[in-house]
Enzyme design. Structure first.
Site, mmCIF file in Angstrom:
data_model
loop_
_atom_site.group_PDB
_atom_site.id
_atom_site.type_symbol
_atom_site.label_atom_id
_atom_site.label_comp_id
_atom_site.label_asym_id
_atom_site.label_seq_id
_atom_site.Cartn_x
_atom_site.Cartn_y
_atom_site.Cartn_z
ATOM 1 N N LYS A 1 -25.631 19.465 12.560
ATOM 2 C CA LYS A 1 -25.709 19.238 14.017
ATOM 3 C C LYS A 1 -25.603 17.758 14.416
ATOM 4 O O LYS A 1 -24.961 17.425 15.408
ATOM 5 C CB LYS A 1 -27.008 19.812 14.582
ATOM 6 C CG LYS A 1 -27.025 21.329 14.669
ATOM 7 C CD LYS A 1 -28.300 21.778 15.360
ATOM 8 C CE LYS A 1 -28.354 23.277 15.524
ATOM 9 N NZ LYS A 1 -29.489 23.699 16.362
ATOM 10 N N ASP B 1 -28.873 24.478 23.168
ATOM 11 C CA ASP B 1 -30.239 24.871 22.799
ATOM 12 C C ASP B 1 -31.209 24.684 23.965
ATOM 13 O O ASP B 1 -32.103 25.507 24.178
ATOM 14 C CB ASP B 1 -30.725 24.053 21.595
ATOM 15 C CG ASP B 1 -30.087 24.513 20.291
ATOM 16 O OD1 ASP B 1 -29.718 25.698 20.183
ATOM 17 O OD2 ASP B 1 -29.951 23.683 19.372
#
Ligand code: ATR
Length: 279
Positions: free
Chosen positions: A69, A105
């Site tokens: 990520k 997210d």
């Protein structure tokens, strides 16, 4: 593109545990869209080539998970505001051949609370446990939704301090010893640490929370963590981590396949069954 339609993916290392293919392939089928979404194991050494080769491989975009990520955030040519501030990219897409990165997210966290505990964002004080990558997404969401005071509590104070500096005046950093006191005035308590995963320990004592508090956990294996179980036993409103996983998938699917999918109770039950089966 070919006859099989658009191709999207999730990449990580390892990747076999990922539940994202279940979610996206369910939506493809349900919406009658020709396409597929597959898990691709990409080792860290080959990740940069993987990103630069997306277009040529005929992929329209995909998700990024552990351990890529942060690398994805550095490698993409353009990033959205959430990815910029969170410092991590979980969603990739191509625009005229240019690789874009976003972070969904924070959206997933907030949308799940909107679904489960409407009105949650009128909370004034939040206590966030943990200061890792997941915590950054949660803090971004809380700040965006106007929570006035965000108190970060972490075992390693320096990490919480660094995060507080990154996010500004509404976010403060605290040591674990401050938790019992902070908890007495929390409208919202959110666990972003791995504590409680696979039944390991409880990150906080919920007996000191106000009766009106909401308790959320981003851990979803088990679905009911010891923290959530203790909160439920006190009749507090609780939110589990599975909804965040489901909701973070929505914006990516819409970008790659052109339709906004729904998080339904049927889909949630499919995921619940998978968590119960595979852990
Ligand atoms: P993620 O990206 O999933 O958030 P991470 O960056 O490794 O993962 O962060 C894990 C978080 O859980 C950290 O806040 C960590 O605390 P430290 O910063 O002190 O390491 C917290 N954590 C993990 N295990 C813990 C434990 N046994 N007790 C308290 N905090 C713990």
């Amino acid at each position: 593109m070919g006859d099989s339609g658009r191709k999207a993916f999730i990449c990580g290392h390892p990747i076999s545990h990922s539940r994202s293919p279940i979610i996206h392939n369910y939506w493809l089928k349900q919406l009658g869209i020709a396409g597929n979404y597959t898990a691709i194991d990409v080792a860290p050494e080959t990740f940069p080539q993987f990103i630069s080769g997306l277009n040529e491989a005929g992929l329209v975009g995909g998700n990024v998970t552990i351990p890529h990520k942060e690398a994805a955030c550095a490698l993409v040519e353009k990033r959205d505001a959430a990815a910029e501030l969170i410092g991590a990219v979980n969603t990739l897409w191509l625009e005229e051949g240019v690789v874009h990165g976003g972070n969904t997210d924070a959206h997933g966290f907030a949308a799940n609370l909107d679904d489960s505990v409407p009105g949650w964002s009128s909370s004034e004080r939040a206590v966030v446990l943990g200061a890792g990558g997941a915590s950054r997404a949660v803090v971004f969401a809380l700040q965006q939704r106007g929570i006035k005071s965000i108190r970060l509590v972490n075992r390693t104070l320096e990490r919480a301090q660094e995060l507080a500096r990154r996010f500004g005046a509404r976010v403060s950093a605290h040591e674990l010893v401050a938790l019992p006191e902070l908890i007495t005035e929390a409208d919202l308590l959110i666990n972003t640490t791995s504590l409680g995963m696979h039944g390991s320990g409880t990150p906080a004592d919920v007996t000191r929370l106000p009766n009106t508090a909401i308790v959320a956990d981003i851990v979803y294996v088990p679905l009911q963590t010891p923290l959530l179980a203790a909160a439920a036993a006190r009749n507090l409103r609780t939110v589990d981590g599975l909804g965040m996983l489901l909701h973070q998938a929505v914006p990516g699917f819409e970008r790659w396949f052109g339709k906004r999918p729904q998080v339904t109770s049927v889909l949630r039950e499919i995921l619940v069954a998978d968590v119960e089966k595979r852990g």
